[in-house]
Design a protein around this motif. Structure first.
Motif, short mmCIF file in Angstrom:
data_model
loop_
_atom_site.label_atom_id
_atom_site.label_comp_id
_atom_site.label_asym_id
_atom_site.label_seq_id
_atom_site.Cartn_x
_atom_site.Cartn_y
_atom_site.Cartn_z
N VAL A 595 5.33 18.39 5.62
CA VAL A 595 4.31 18.46 6.19
C VAL A 595 3.37 17.28 5.66
N ILE A 596 2.80 16.17 7.02
CA ILE A 596 2.64 15.03 6.43
C ILE A 596 1.53 14.58 6.95
N SER A 597 0.40 14.83 6.12
CA SER A 597 -0.59 14.70 6.04
C SER A 597 -1.03 13.48 5.68
N GLY A 598 -2.33 13.19 6.11
CA GLY A 598 -3.47 12.19 5.77
C GLY A 598 -3.76 12.09 4.44
N ARG A 599 -4.44 14.20 4.10
CA ARG A 599 -4.71 14.36 2.98
C ARG A 599 -4.26 14.50 2.00
N ASP A 600 -5.48 15.04 0.71
CA ASP A 600 -4.65 14.67 -0.39
C ASP A 600 -3.57 15.76 -0.08
N VAL A 601 -2.38 15.59 -1.31
CA VAL A 601 -1.34 16.29 -1.43
C VAL A 601 -1.42 17.97 -1.65
N ASN A 602 -2.31 17.79 -2.48
CA ASN A 602 -2.69 19.35 -3.20
C ASN A 602 -3.38 19.63 -2.07
N ASP A 603 -4.16 19.29 -1.48
CA ASP A 603 -4.79 20.34 -0.77
C ASP A 603 -4.67 20.59 1.05
N VAL A 604 -3.48 20.01 1.73
CA VAL A 604 -2.21 20.05 2.21
C VAL A 604 -1.92 21.40 1.90
N LYS A 605 -1.22 21.23 0.84
CA LYS A 605 -0.85 22.64 -0.12
C LYS A 605 -0.76 23.49 0.40
N GLU A 606 -2.81 23.31 -0.31
CA GLU A 606 -3.05 24.45 -0.50
C GLU A 606 -3.65 25.11 1.31
N LYS A 607 -4.13 24.18 2.34
CA LYS A 607 -3.93 24.67 3.65
C LYS A 607 -2.72 25.15 3.91
N VAL A 608 -2.37 24.90 4.32
CA VAL A 608 -0.55 25.10 4.63
C VAL A 608 -0.20 26.79 3.70
N GLY A 609 -0.39 27.05 2.37
CA GLY A 609 0.08 27.76 1.42
C GLY A 609 1.80 27.98 1.22
N ILE A 610 2.60 27.04 1.45
CA ILE A 610 3.66 28.25 1.89
C ILE A 610 5.01 27.21 0.83
N GLU A 611 5.39 27.89 -0.25
CA GLU A 611 5.38 27.45 -1.56
C GLU A 611 7.21 26.66 -0.87
N THR A 612 8.31 26.60 0.21
CA THR A 612 9.32 26.54 0.11
C THR A 612 9.03 24.96 0.75
N ILE A 613 8.35 24.41 1.32
CA ILE A 613 8.43 23.95 2.07
C ILE A 613 8.04 21.79 1.28
N THR A 614 8.25 21.05 1.68
CA THR A 614 7.87 19.42 1.19
C THR A 614 6.56 18.85 2.05
N TYR A 615 5.75 18.89 1.23
CA TYR A 615 4.50 17.96 1.98
C TYR A 615 3.76 16.52 1.09
N ALA A 616 3.87 16.31 2.27
CA ALA A 616 3.24 14.78 1.85
C ALA A 616 1.89 14.56 2.04
N GLY A 617 1.30 13.34 1.28
CA GLY A 617 -0.44 13.28 1.19
C GLY A 617 -0.42 11.75 1.35
N ASN A 618 -1.49 11.69 2.01
CA ASN A 618 -2.40 10.32 1.87
C ASN A 618 -1.36 9.63 2.84
N HIS A 619 -0.41 10.18 3.43
CA HIS A 619 0.47 9.64 5.02
C HIS A 619 0.95 9.07 4.19
N GLY A 620 1.93 10.20 3.09
CA GLY A 620 3.22 9.61 2.50
C GLY A 620 3.02 8.72 0.95
N LEU A 621 1.97 8.46 1.38
CA LEU A 621 1.79 7.51 -0.82
C LEU A 621 1.82 8.39 -1.66
N SER A 622 2.13 9.94 -1.78
CA SER A 622 2.01 11.31 -2.56
C SER A 622 3.01 12.51 -2.12
#
Length: 842
Positions: A595-622
């Motif tokens: 999931v690649i979002s403009g949100r903060d990476v921890n925020d998007v992970k909390e929103k989706v809530g699935i541990e086994t996938i990759t999260y990218a925040g700030n459009h990929g900066l983190s």
């Protein structure tokens, strides 16, 4: 590739080489209208247990009159029957003895404005039977055996050979009457193709008999069937003593329709396991004899505009008061979960006594099958429970439950829907449940909250509702508490999404879907009516792209792609069914998800809530990997200080009239969605000027401006990094990629992936130019896409990954490189965390 700098250069070199060969985005070609073919002549024959009206004698004149039914089916289908001069086969609603002459079918009253008014008397083919046959067929077999069994309550089902024999006899009678209707539409024009549409569980044997009777006379017919209740899974359906007969009856049709995909797959599984039919689960086709039967999910809608009009015109029924109204509207039936619902309301008052004298629960129960003892017992149990709860909590001026047992008019019903704050729709099992849809359509004022059972078909698509398990009494009570405490902004966001969907997918759209599946030309293509994105469209595009690939990478944006756009980022909630589908996909061995979002990476992970996938925040900066390791793109030190200063200036000069600034650690987003239209322009100019004055890139987003450090890194480069990290340097040869996004920032990724990935842009704006290969309208379409991938990949046997000796050293070196990257990443993390702490202090 042992350092971050080398990694960045490697990724950029690959991108430059690829983009040099990639075509630039061009203006969309004009779409030219083709000449529409004159449709072949068809005539629709509707076959249902009841006619679209009932016959009643006027007590004053003794004249038989037509009283139109108010259901959505009649509203949508009757005009088509009128238009094509078709027929309607059904029971009149009256019984006649052996020596009694049946009532004639009258013409519609001259003042009748209902949808059935245009159906002439000679277009009606009435079915007559005596009361004994009716009781055995309808009360005994249909409602005594099939109703509980198909609602997954087999302990309530009673099977009787006598009842079954009358069911067979009545279905044969309907089939013969349908053949009579077929002759009627072909009279004078034998080239007419009869299109027979059979409805519901009362007539599950008719399709096969109608086909046999027609083929014996050399008449080609198209036959469709739609089931308005659930279809149970195999382990329940097999309990039925006549399961084989029912399946063969349904397979006499060309198309068999159900409300949702789960019912379709249940039916296909039963055909495979009971009849030994060859089945194609992916395309939902059953081979029976030398025929191929299409099985389709077609969720029924309501006449949305009519309910909106009723709500706007209906006088107030609920007295104006400070008390909040929780509403339940149901037919009195054990499948509706009324007992559980009352207990849940009781728990709410026990756990939250602050609601005493503040809310009340109004339950409207419409009488049903009053001559059946089981329903009489249910009514008595509800009466006693209502009395018990009222006796327990009532005060001198207030009673917690107001119980209406009886029929009410549609005007009154629309008024109840409109003025209620919460609708509690919690059946134990339901095919669709139109009450939920009617409530949404009538919410024309202060938005309320819909609480819905996931065991209703509506629970599969009404994603903005609060879903709760009706068997879990405590869970329903807490859902009520959540609904009663929900702020206006969230209520408005949820109801807006629900209303938009029901308006788009009304009962007319449902009828179009069925006619399309029947390959009928009765309904001409209408540009104003577009059916929801379906499996056929996704399959046509994706099936060729995926092929037999070992692995699939799903790269998805969050806001506007997985979750509907909301007025505030905190309100953008991932729909329950989307999360469930993502969880199942993440457990498939050959599916990779990021999931690649403009949100903060921890925020998007909390929103989706699935541990086994990759999260990218700030459009990929983190980037946060499933194993907990992080990648943070280095930011020049001077921009850390500038971000803090920019944050302060935006707050002081541009955060007015509902505008606000969101800190994302690496970047910032200034939001103006809540700002009145007339006040936006000067604020936008101020915010843009501030962002650019500090040397940041100002990127336009949905009602927002993003301030990004001037770093040559975006979603496109982040995608390449994620894929290379997950699959190696030759990822574009070994994995099939699907990307979906809705924003301008996603175009960076769509451009890079052009030609090597299946790409989707979520948009309804015709002026948007995109690199995506396919446009889809909304988050529901993204869910359809995810379910297609799930079905495709779950049916595929996993293939072993073969590694040649030439690739082994590269893999070992790549592993070591990744370890070096992780080590340097942790160093980058520490400086960024210090920066985030400084901003949070401010």
């Amino acid at each position: 590739m042992a350092t971050d700098q080398n990694l960045f250069e490697s990724v950029r070199n690959w991108v430059q080489q690829y983009l040099f060969k990639s075509p630039r985005l061009s203006v969309d070609e004009d779409i030219k209208e083709e000449n529409v073919e004159v449709p072949e002549q068809e005539a629709l024959i509707v076959v249902s247990n009841r006619l679209p009206f009932v016959l009643k004698k006027n007590p004053l004149t003794g004249v038989v009159e037509r009283k139109s039914s108010a259901g959505g089916l009649v509203t949508a289908v009757a005009p088509v029957v009128v238009q094509c001069k078709g027929k309607w086969v059904g029971w009149t609603g009256n019984f006649y003895g052996p020596n009694e002459e049946p009532d004639y079918i009258p013409e519609a009253d001259i003042n009748d404005k209902t949808p059935t008014a245009g159906i002439k008397a000679d277009q009606i083919v009435p079915v007559y039977y005596d009361k004994t046959h009716f009781n055995n067929y309808y009360n005994g077999c249909c409602n005594g055996a099939f109703w509980p069994l198909f609602h997954s309550m087999p302990d309530r089902a009673v099977f009787s050979v006598d009842h079954w024999q009358d069911y067979v006899a009545v279905n044969k009678l309907f089939s013969e009457k349908t053949l009579e209707a077929i002759h009627g539409v072909r009279e004078g024009n034998p080239t007419v193709t009869p299109l027979v549409w059979i409805h519901d569980y009362h007539l599950m044997l008719a399709g096969n008999t109608i086909r046999e009777l027609s083929e014996n006379e050399g008449i080609a017919v198209k036959i469709g069937f739609f089931l308005h209740i659930p279809f149970p899974p195999w382990d329940i359906f097999r309990i039925c003593a006549w399961d084989e007969d029912i399946l063969m009856g349904l397979l006499g049709c060309d198309v068999v329709g159900f409300h949702i995909e789960d019912y379709c797959l249940n039916f296909i599984e039963c055909c495979h396991r009971r009849l030994g039919c060859r089945v194609d689960r992916k395309n939902m086709i059953v081979e029976y004899g030398n025929r191929h039967i299409r099985v389709r999910a077609m969720p029924i809608g309501i006449p949305y505009s009519r309910f909106v009009q009723l709500a706007e015109e209906a006088p107030r029924v609920i007295k104006i008061t400070t008390e909040t109204v929780i509403l339940g509207v149901d037919r009195l039936d054990y499948t509706k979960g009324l007992i559980n619902r009352l207990h849940a309301f009781e728990k709410l008052l026990e756990h939250h006594p602050e609601y005493i004298e503040k809310v009340y629960f109004m339950q409207i129960a419409v009488p049903s099958r009053t001559d059946v003892k089981e329903y009489q017992d249910l009514k008595e149990e509800i009466d006693q429970l209502v009395g018990k709860i009222n006796g327990k909590f009532s005060t001198a001026n207030w009673s917690p439950i107001r119980y209406i047992y009886g029929c009410i008019s549609q005007n009154e019903l629309a008024s109840f829907y409109r003025d209620a704050s919460v609708a509690l729709v919690t059946p134990l099992r339901d095919g669709m449940n139109l009450v939920a849809k009617e409530f949404v359509a009538c919410q024309t004022g202060d938005p309320g909250v819909l609480i819905l059972s996931p065991f209703a078909g509506a629970g599969e698509m009404m994603h903005e509702a609060l879903l709760c398990n009706p068997y879990e009494i405590e869970e329903v009570a807490e859902a009520l508490h959540t609904a009663l405490q929900m702020p206006l902004e969230e209520r408005a966001m949820r109801m807006q999404g629900l209303r938009r969907r029901e308006k788009k997918n009304d009962v007319t759209t449902w009828m179009h879907m069925f006619m399309q599946a029947m390959e009928s030309k009765l309904i001409k293509p209408d540009k104003s009516i577009m059916t929801p994105t379906n499996y056929e469209e996704i399959d046509t595009y994706l099936n060729h792209h995926l092929g037999d690939a070992d692995k699939v990478a799903l790269l998805l944006d969050y806001d506007g792609t997985l979750a509907p756009i909301a007025a505030h980022p905190n309100l953008a909630v991932l729909p329950h069914e989307t999360r469930r589908t993502l969880e199942r996909l993440s457990n498939l061995p050959d599916v990779f998800i990021a999931v690649i979002s403009g949100r903060d990476v921890n925020d998007v992970k909390e929103k989706v809530g699935i541990e086994t996938i990759t999260y990218a925040g700030n459009h990929g900066l983190s980037i946060l990997h499933p194993d907990g390791t992080k990648f943070l793109h280095p930011i020049p030190n001077e921009y850390e200080t500038k971000l803090i200063q920019l944050f302060q200036d935006l707050q002081a000069q541009a955060c007015q009239d509902g505008a606000w600034v969101e800190n994302k650690g690496f970047s910032m987003t200034w939001h103006y969605r809540s700002t009145p239209e007339e006040k936006r322009a000067p604020l936008i100019a101020t915010a843009k000027s501030l962002i650019e004055s500090y040397g940041f890139h100002c990127v336009t987003a949905h009602c927002a401006l993003e301030a990004r450090p001037p770093i040559p890194w975006d979603k496109g480069l982040a995608v390449v990094y994620i894929l290379r990290t997950a699959f190696g340097y030759d990822w574009n040869e070994r994995v099939r990629i699907i990307y979906a996004g809705d924003d301008r920032t996603d175009e960076d990724a769509l451009h890079i992936l052009k030609g090597i990935a299946a790409t989707f842009r979520v948009t309804t704006n015709p002026s948007v130019r995109t690199y995506a290969d396919m446009r889809i309208p909304d988050t529901d379409s993204v869910l359809t896409l995810l379910k297609w991938v799930e079905r495709s990949m779950s049916r595929r046997a996993p293939k072993p990954l073969l590694m040649t000796t030439s690739t082994l050293p590269d893999k070992a070196g790549e592993f070591q490189s990744q370890m070096d990257i992780k080590k340097s990443t942790r160093l980058a993390c520490s400086s960024c965390e210090n920066f985030v702490d400084k901003v949070e202090e401010i």
